[in-house]
Design a protein around this motif. Structure first.
Motif, short mmCIF file in Angstrom:
data_model
loop_
_atom_site.label_atom_id
_atom_site.label_comp_id
_atom_site.label_asym_id
_atom_site.label_seq_id
_atom_site.Cartn_x
_atom_site.Cartn_y
_atom_site.Cartn_z
N LYS A 88 3.00 10.46 -23.45
CA LYS A 88 3.44 10.15 -22.09
C LYS A 88 2.36 10.56 -21.08
N LYS A 89 1.74 11.71 -21.30
CA LYS A 89 0.68 12.16 -20.39
C LYS A 89 -0.51 11.20 -20.43
N ASP A 90 -0.88 10.75 -21.62
CA ASP A 90 -1.97 9.78 -21.73
C ASP A 90 -1.62 8.48 -21.00
N SER A 91 -0.37 8.04 -21.18
CA SER A 91 0.07 6.83 -20.50
C SER A 91 0.04 7.01 -18.98
N LEU A 92 0.44 8.20 -18.52
CA LEU A 92 0.41 8.47 -17.08
C LEU A 92 -1.02 8.46 -16.55
N ASP A 93 -1.95 9.02 -17.33
CA ASP A 93 -3.35 9.04 -16.89
C ASP A 93 -3.90 7.62 -16.77
N LEU A 94 -3.59 6.77 -17.75
CA LEU A 94 -4.05 5.39 -17.69
C LEU A 94 -3.42 4.65 -16.50
N THR A 95 -2.13 4.89 -16.31
CA THR A 95 -1.45 4.24 -15.19
C THR A 95 -2.01 4.73 -13.86
N LYS A 96 -2.32 6.01 -13.79
CA LYS A 96 -2.86 6.55 -12.55
C LYS A 96 -4.20 5.90 -12.21
N LEU B 191 0.82 -1.20 0.00
CA LEU B 191 0.00 0.00 0.00
C LEU B 191 0.86 1.25 0.00
N ALA B 192 1.95 1.24 0.77
CA ALA B 192 2.84 2.40 0.81
C ALA B 192 3.44 2.66 -0.57
N GLN B 193 3.83 1.59 -1.27
CA GLN B 193 4.39 1.74 -2.61
C GLN B 193 3.36 2.28 -3.58
N VAL B 194 2.19 1.68 -3.56
CA VAL B 194 1.12 2.10 -4.49
C VAL B 194 0.73 3.55 -4.21
N THR B 195 0.64 3.91 -2.93
CA THR B 195 0.30 5.28 -2.57
C THR B 195 1.37 6.26 -3.07
N GLN B 196 2.65 5.86 -2.96
CA GLN B 196 3.75 6.68 -3.47
C GLN B 196 3.59 6.90 -4.97
N TYR B 197 3.27 5.85 -5.71
CA TYR B 197 3.06 5.98 -7.15
C TYR B 197 1.89 6.92 -7.45
N HIS B 198 0.76 6.66 -6.77
CA HIS B 198 -0.48 7.34 -7.11
C HIS B 198 -0.52 8.78 -6.63
N GLU B 199 0.00 9.03 -5.44
CA GLU B 199 -0.14 10.36 -4.83
C GLU B 199 1.05 11.27 -5.10
N LYS B 200 2.22 10.70 -5.43
CA LYS B 200 3.42 11.54 -5.56
C LYS B 200 4.09 11.39 -6.93
N ASN B 201 4.52 10.18 -7.27
CA ASN B 201 5.31 10.01 -8.48
C ASN B 201 4.56 10.40 -9.74
N ILE B 202 3.36 9.87 -9.90
CA ILE B 202 2.60 10.15 -11.13
C ILE B 202 2.22 11.62 -11.24
N GLU C 173 14.20 9.29 -14.95
CA GLU C 173 13.10 8.32 -14.99
C GLU C 173 12.37 8.29 -13.65
N TYR C 174 11.06 8.23 -13.75
CA TYR C 174 10.20 8.11 -12.57
C TYR C 174 9.59 6.70 -12.58
N THR C 175 9.55 6.07 -11.41
CA THR C 175 8.84 4.80 -11.27
C THR C 175 7.38 5.12 -10.98
N ILE C 176 6.50 4.73 -11.89
CA ILE C 176 5.10 5.10 -11.76
C ILE C 176 4.21 3.90 -11.42
N ALA C 177 4.79 2.72 -11.40
CA ALA C 177 4.08 1.50 -11.00
C ALA C 177 5.13 0.41 -10.83
N ALA C 178 4.72 -0.71 -10.28
CA ALA C 178 5.66 -1.81 -10.09
C ALA C 178 6.27 -2.22 -11.43
#
Length: 519
Positions: free
Chosen positions: A456-464, A56-67, A345-350
Motif C-alpha cells: 500500500k505504501k508503494d502504491s501511495l508513493d506511485l500515486t503521489k 486543482l483544488a481536488q488534486v492539491t487535496q490528494y497530493h498535500e493532505k490525503n496521500i 478508505e481514503y480517496t487518493i486520486a480521482a
C-alpha cells in the motif's frame, strides 16, 4: 450634416472616457496579472478557470493532505505490527530454549518466566497505537482503545464465539495430584504406605491424562447463557444426546469425577481456564464432521492489557459502572456468519481509494495472549515442583531428620516430588515445542499484514508522483488560461495611456477656439 461645437465636445468627452476605461482595464491587468477581473469580462475564460480551479483544488487535496495522511497512518500501523512481531520472536526464542535444552537450571526457568511475564505485558500495548489520537486497529471506533487500559473488575460482557474444530481442537495434557511438602517431622511421618491403614496416602499419585480441547479466547469465564450451537457437515449431531458439565476449576473437576476424567458423550467447560474438554468419542464425531461450535458465555472482570471483545465477537456489554448506556450490543458477524469489515478508505486520486486501516481481528487475537499465559503457567509449575525437590533435599541434610526412619521417608517424599517435577518439566518442554509452531503461524500472519502495508505504501508513493505531475499540469493550464504576460500588458498599458493623454490634449485644443474668433 452640420456638426456643432456641442457635438464635438460630447464626442471628445466620450473619447476621453473610453481611453480612460482602457487605461483602467490595463492598469488592473498589470496589477493582478490576470486576463479578467470579473466573469463578464470573458465568460469563456471564466468558465475554463472555474473548472481548472476545481480540479486543482481536488488534486492539491490528494497530493498535500490525503496521500501524506494515509501514508503516515500506514507507517504507524506497520511500526506497531513490527514491534508485535519482534515480541513474538522473543517469545519464540524463549520457547526454543525451554524446549530444546534438557539441562535448563532453576535459574534458567526463572529467567524465562520473568521474560515471558514482561513480554505478555507488552504484547497488546502496541495494539493501542494511534495516529493523531486515532487508534489504528479499531476500525471506525478510532476514539477507543483496543485493550482495557486499566483493571475493570465490574465490567461484564456476554460473548458469542464460534470455534471451528479444524485447526483449533488440540490434544492437551492434564495433571492430577499434588505433593504437599511436609514442614514438620509429624507431617513427614503421617502417611502410611499400607493401603489398609486409615492414614494411607499415595504421595506419588500425580497422574497425566490427555484429552482434546477447544480453548475459548478468554479464561475466567462465567456460565454459558445459551445452548451450544453445533454445525456439522455430512454428520448428524444431536447435542441433546451429549452432556455438558461446567466446573469452576480443574480441582473441582477432579473432585467431582474422581480424577480428571471425561465420561463418554460428555463435554466439560472449565471456567477458570476457559477450556472446553471433549470426551474421546465426542471429539471423534466432531472432528469427522468438521464441526463448528458456537459458545455464548459471560465474562465479568477484565484486567489491564486484555483485548476488548467488541472488536472480535458479537457481544453485549451487560454491565459497566462507567457507562450509563448499558446494555450495548456490538455486531461483528452478520446472520450468515460473515465478518463485517470496518474499512477506513481514503480517496487518493480521482476514482481511486485505498483502505488504510488494518483491523486487529485480521492480524491477532487473544489466542496469542492465552498461549503466553500457558507458557507462564507451565514454567511456574516446573519451578514450583523443583522447589519441592530442593526443599526435601535440604531437609535430608538437617540434623533433626537424621534418623534412618526420617531419611527413608524423606526419600519417599522426594521421589514423589521428583516425579511431579519430571511431569511438569516434561510438560513445559513439550508445550514450549508446540508453541514454536503456533508462534510461527502468528509470525507468518503478521508478516503478511506487514507486506500488505508495504504494498500500500508503494502504491501511495506511485500515486503521489502521478498526482504531483497532474498538479503541475493543471497549474500550468490554469496559468495559461488566467495569467497575462507582464511585458505584453505593459506595452498595452503604455499604448492606452498614450491614447488617453492624446485625447486630453485634443480636447484641450478644442476649447481654445470659439465663434468669436471668426467675427
Amino acid at each position: 450634416m452640420r456638426v456643432t461645437n456641442k457635438m464635438i465636445m460630447n464626442n471628445a468627452s466620450s473619447n476621453i472616457n473610453t481611453t480612460k476605461e482602457f487605461v483602467n482595464k490595463r492598469n488592473t491587468q498589470m496589477t493582478s496579472q490576470k486576463k479578467i477581473d470579473r466573469p463578464s469580462d470573458d465568460p469563456v475564460i471564466a468558465v475554463r478557470s472555474l473548472r481548472l480551479s476545481t480540479t486543482l483544488a481536488q488534486v492539491t487535496q490528494y497530493h498535500e493532505k490525503n496521500i501524506p495522511d494515509a501514508s503516515q497512518w500506514i507507517s504507524v500501523t506497520e511500526t506497531a505490527l513490527i514491534n508485535m512481531r519482534n515480541i513474538g520472536n522473543d517469545c519464540k526464542q524463549i520457547a526454543v530454549a525451554g524446549s530444546s535444552d534438557p539441562k535448563n537450571t532453576q535459574d534458567d526457568r526463572k529467567t524465562m518466566l520473568k521474560q515471558l511475564q514482561e513480554l505478555q505485558k507488552q504484547l497488546f500495548a502496541e495494539g493501542n497505537a494511534d495516529y493523531a489520537n486515532r487508534t489504528v486497529f479499531t476500525g471506525y471506533r478510532t476514539n477507543c482503545n483496543l485493550t482495557f487500559t486499566e483493571d475493570e473488575l465490574n465490567t461484564e460482557y456476554e460473548i458469542t464465539q464460534t470455534i471451528a474444530i479444524e485447526g483449533n481442537m488440540e490434544d492437551h495434557r492434564y495433571y492430577d495430584g499434588n505433593v504437599e511438602v511436609p514442614t514438620t517431622e509429624g507431617e513427614l511421618l503421617a502417611p502410611s504406605l499400607d493401603t489398609t491403614d486409615p492414614n494411607y496416602k499415595n504421595i506419588s499419585d500425580i497422574v497425566q491424562t490427555n484429552y482434546y480441547r477447544l480453548r475459548l479466547n478468554y479464561d475466567k469465564v462465567g456460565d454459558l447463557t445459551k445452548d451450544i450451537d453445533i454445525k456439522i457437515n455430512d454428520t448428524t449431531f444431536n447435542a441433546d444426546d451429549y452432556n455438558v458439565i461446567t466446573y469452576e476449576s480443574e480441582a473441582k473437576w477432579s473432585e467431582a469425577q474422581g480424577g480428571k476424567n471425561v465420561p463418554e458423550k460428555t463435554m466439560i467447560l472449565i471456567k477458570e481456564t476457559g477450556d472446553f474438554i471433549l470426551s474421546n468419542d465426542t471429539a471423534e464425531v466432531l472432528k469427522k464432521g468438521d464441526a463448528q461450535l458456537t459458545f455464548t458465555y459471560e465474562r465479568k472482570g477484565f484486567t489491564e492489557g486484555e483485548l476488548r471483545p467488541e472488536y472480535y465477537y458479537n457481544c453485549v456489554k451487560t454491565a459497566d459502572p462507567l457507562d450509563v448506556h448499558v446494555p450495548v450490543t456490538y455486531t461483528k458477524y452478520n446472520e450468515a456468519g460473515e465478518r463485517i469489515h470496518f474499512d477506513i478508505e481514503y480517496t487518493i486520486a480521482a476514482s481511486q481509494t485505498v483502505a488504510i486501516n488494518t483491523e486487529a481481528a485480521d492480524v491477532f487475537d487473544s489466542s496469542i495472549y492465552r498461549d503466553v499465559t500457558e507458557m507462564i503457567d507451565a514454567c511456574q509449575r516446573a519451578i514450583s515442583a523443583f522447589d519441592k525437590v530442593k526443599t526435601l533435599e535440604d531437609m535430608a541434610s538437617e540434623s533433626q531428620y537424621a534418623s534412618d526412619e526420617d531419611q527413608e521417608w524423606i526419600k519417599i517424599w522426594k521421589d514423589a516430588a521428583q516425579k511431579e517435577f519430571d511431569f511438569y518439566n516434561d510438560n513445559m518442554q513439550k508445550l514450549f515445542n508446540t508453541e514454536i509452531g503456533k508462534i510461527d503461524a502468528y509470525y507468518g500472519k503478521m508478516n503478511l499484514a506487514i507486506a500488505d502495508l508495504g504494498c500500500k505504501k508503494d502504491s501511495l508513493d506511485l500515486t503521489k508522483t502521478r498526482v504531483g505531475d497532474q498538479q503541475q499540469t493543471v497549474q500550468s493550464l490554469q496559468s495559461l488560461n488566467d495569467d497575462i504576460d507582464l511585458s505584453k500588458i505593459i506595452i498595452d498599458y503604455t499604448a492606452a495611456y498614450t491614447a488617453y493623454q492624446a485625447s486630453l490634449t485634443a480636447a484641450g485644443k478644442l476649447g481654445e477656439s470659439t465663434l468669436l474668433n471668426y467675427i
